[in-house]
Write an enzyme that holds these catalytic residues in place. Structure first.
Site, PDB file in Angstrom:
ATOM      1  N   TYR A  53     -67.059  40.525 -60.504  1.00  0.00           N
ATOM      2  CA  TYR A  53     -67.225  41.250 -59.441  1.00  0.00           C
ATOM      3  C   TYR A  53     -67.014  42.842 -59.824  1.00  0.00           C
ATOM      4  O   TYR A  53     -66.410  43.016 -60.857  1.00  0.00           O
ATOM      5  CB  TYR A  53     -66.050  40.890 -58.622  1.00  0.00           C
ATOM      6  CG  TYR A  53     -66.047  41.322 -57.175  1.00  0.00           C
ATOM      7  CD1 TYR A  53     -67.148  41.021 -56.511  1.00  0.00           C
ATOM      8  CD2 TYR A  53     -64.962  42.074 -56.522  1.00  0.00           C
ATOM      9  CE1 TYR A  53     -67.300  41.508 -55.131  1.00  0.00           C
ATOM     10  CE2 TYR A  53     -65.181  42.702 -55.236  1.00  0.00           C
ATOM     11  CZ  TYR A  53     -66.359  42.628 -54.601  1.00  0.00           C
ATOM     12  OH  TYR A  53     -66.433  42.997 -53.066  1.00  0.00           O
ATOM     13  N   SER A 152     -74.822  31.678 -44.685  1.00  0.00           N
ATOM     14  CA  SER A 152     -73.329  32.286 -45.286  1.00  0.00           C
ATOM     15  C   SER A 152     -72.436  32.594 -43.955  1.00  0.00           C
ATOM     16  O   SER A 152     -72.910  32.714 -42.849  1.00  0.00           O
ATOM     17  CB  SER A 152     -73.633  33.196 -46.255  1.00  0.00           C
ATOM     18  OG  SER A 152     -73.988  34.593 -45.530  1.00  0.00           O
ATOM     19  N   PHE A 263     -74.795  47.967 -50.131  1.00  0.00           N
ATOM     20  CA  PHE A 263     -73.537  47.902 -49.509  1.00  0.00           C
ATOM     21  C   PHE A 263     -72.366  47.340 -49.892  1.00  0.00           C
ATOM     22  O   PHE A 263     -72.654  46.008 -50.359  1.00  0.00           O
ATOM     23  CB  PHE A 263     -73.921  47.419 -47.930  1.00  0.00           C
ATOM     24  CG  PHE A 263     -72.675  47.517 -47.046  1.00  0.00           C
ATOM     25  CD1 PHE A 263     -72.203  48.860 -46.502  1.00  0.00           C
ATOM     26  CD2 PHE A 263     -71.851  46.380 -46.816  1.00  0.00           C
ATOM     27  CE1 PHE A 263     -70.931  48.630 -45.598  1.00  0.00           C
ATOM     28  CE2 PHE A 263     -70.718  46.288 -45.948  1.00  0.00           C
ATOM     29  CZ  PHE A 263     -70.178  47.708 -45.593  1.00  0.00           C
TER      30      PHE A 263
END
Length: 326
Positions: A53, A152, A263
């Site tokens: 991440y 999702s 984003f």
């Protein structure tokens, strides 16, 4: 108290995390002790455990970035919340714990009604969906947007929020059995991804000029979204479920003037004022508490089964979120 801790990161996320017993903390002046009611496991949580991440906490760390809790005890001088009140757990606070201490001043109170499982999921995915629809292109009622991985958590919220705002959605999935649930949720068009996606999108929408697309898969899937857009359209990438970098053919950039943007909700949090954050969360909390906004839940696990919970969240083919409960 219990909490899910990890001291290392590795390719198999469930292997690095453990449920451990710790002494329940006592809140100091200005703090509150919160009892966790529910906390989801998001893809970003799994990527944090594997080290992939974009923002990694220092080790050792406690897992979890969002959730809902109940105020269990007050430190000296706290008057802004009361014992028994439900609040959002602080973003990034290590929410996979039966109890945690937080500054009272930064807490966002929640309505006394509403499903705690749904409220627990409102800090990450619903704001992401809302901001994707508002921050990049000025959309008008009747406009179309297209997204992949539409089944999702974010994808389901995009469908619901778009419908409330009068927008129409093309929803791209990777398996046939995901079509019917998204149609029932309100998706206007639901298609299985494939090389001819752009052709099928044009047929299904009557050659609509789609100016905005959302991609959280990466790889060649990004270009399939790009080729489904009108000239001058914008693709917003917010994830990489494929594990691959975004790939867009030069023709999409050169001859069709497509723009690729990214984003990350963390950036929005850094730049948004407290009032902007409260306004967004208040609107979302109202919708979630009344049942107007919801995400599918596949299964809940106690903290003691954190390894099973993480393994379930990391697996493919899920039909809903995995959440932790006390």
């Amino acid at each position: 108290m219990q909490r899910a801790e990890y001291t290392a990161r590795g390719p198999v996320p469930q292997d690095v995390i453990e449920c451990v017993d710790r002494e329940t903390p006592t809140p100091k002046a200005g703090e509150v002790l919160i009892e966790m009611l529910a906390a989801p496991i998001n893809p970003s949580d799994v990527l944090t455990l594997t080290g992939q991440y974009g923002l990694l906490p220092p080790l050792p760390a406690i897992g979890g970035n969002e959730g809902i809790g109940r105020v269990a005890a007050l430190g000296d001088g706290v008057t802004s919340v009361s014992v028994g009140q439900r609040v959002l757990l602080p973003v990034g606070a290590g929410t996979w714990a039966s109890h945690l201490v937080a500054q009272a001043a930064g807490l966002i109170p929640l309505p006394p009604v509403g499903d705690p499982l749904q409220l627990a999921m409102m800090t990450v995915n619903p704001p992401t969906a809302s901001l994707l629809l508002s921050e990049f292109i000025a959309l008008a009622p009747g406009d179309w947007v297209i997204q992949n991985a539409a089944n999702s958590g974010v994808g389901e919220y995009v469908i619901q929020l778009a419908k409330r705002r009068g927008f129409r959605t093309v929803n791209v999935v990777r398996r046939q059995d995901a079509i019917a649930p998204l149609q029932a949720l309100g998706g206007d068009v639901v298609l299985v991804d494939g090389p001819d996606l752009a052709t099928r999108v044009a047929e299904a929408t009557g050659n609509a000029k789609i100016r905005l697309g959302f991609d959280c898969v990466g790889g060649s899937a990004t270009d399939r979204i790009a080729r489904s857009l009108a000239i001058g359209g914008t693709v917003v990438n917010y994830g990489a479920l494929s594990g691959e970098a975004c790939k867009i053919a030069p023709g999409s950039f050169v001859f069709r003037d497509v723009t690729l943007r990214g984003f990350w909700l963390a950036f929005w949090f850094r730049n948004a004022t407290v009032e902007q954050q409260r306004t967004l969360f208040t609107d979302i909390a109202t919708l979630v508490a009344t049942g107007a906004l919801a995400a599918s839940v596949q299964e809940t696990f106690p903290l003691s089964r954190i390894k099973d919970a993480v393994a379930a969240a990391a697996s493919g083919g899920r039909r809903g979120k995995i959440l932790l409960v006390p």
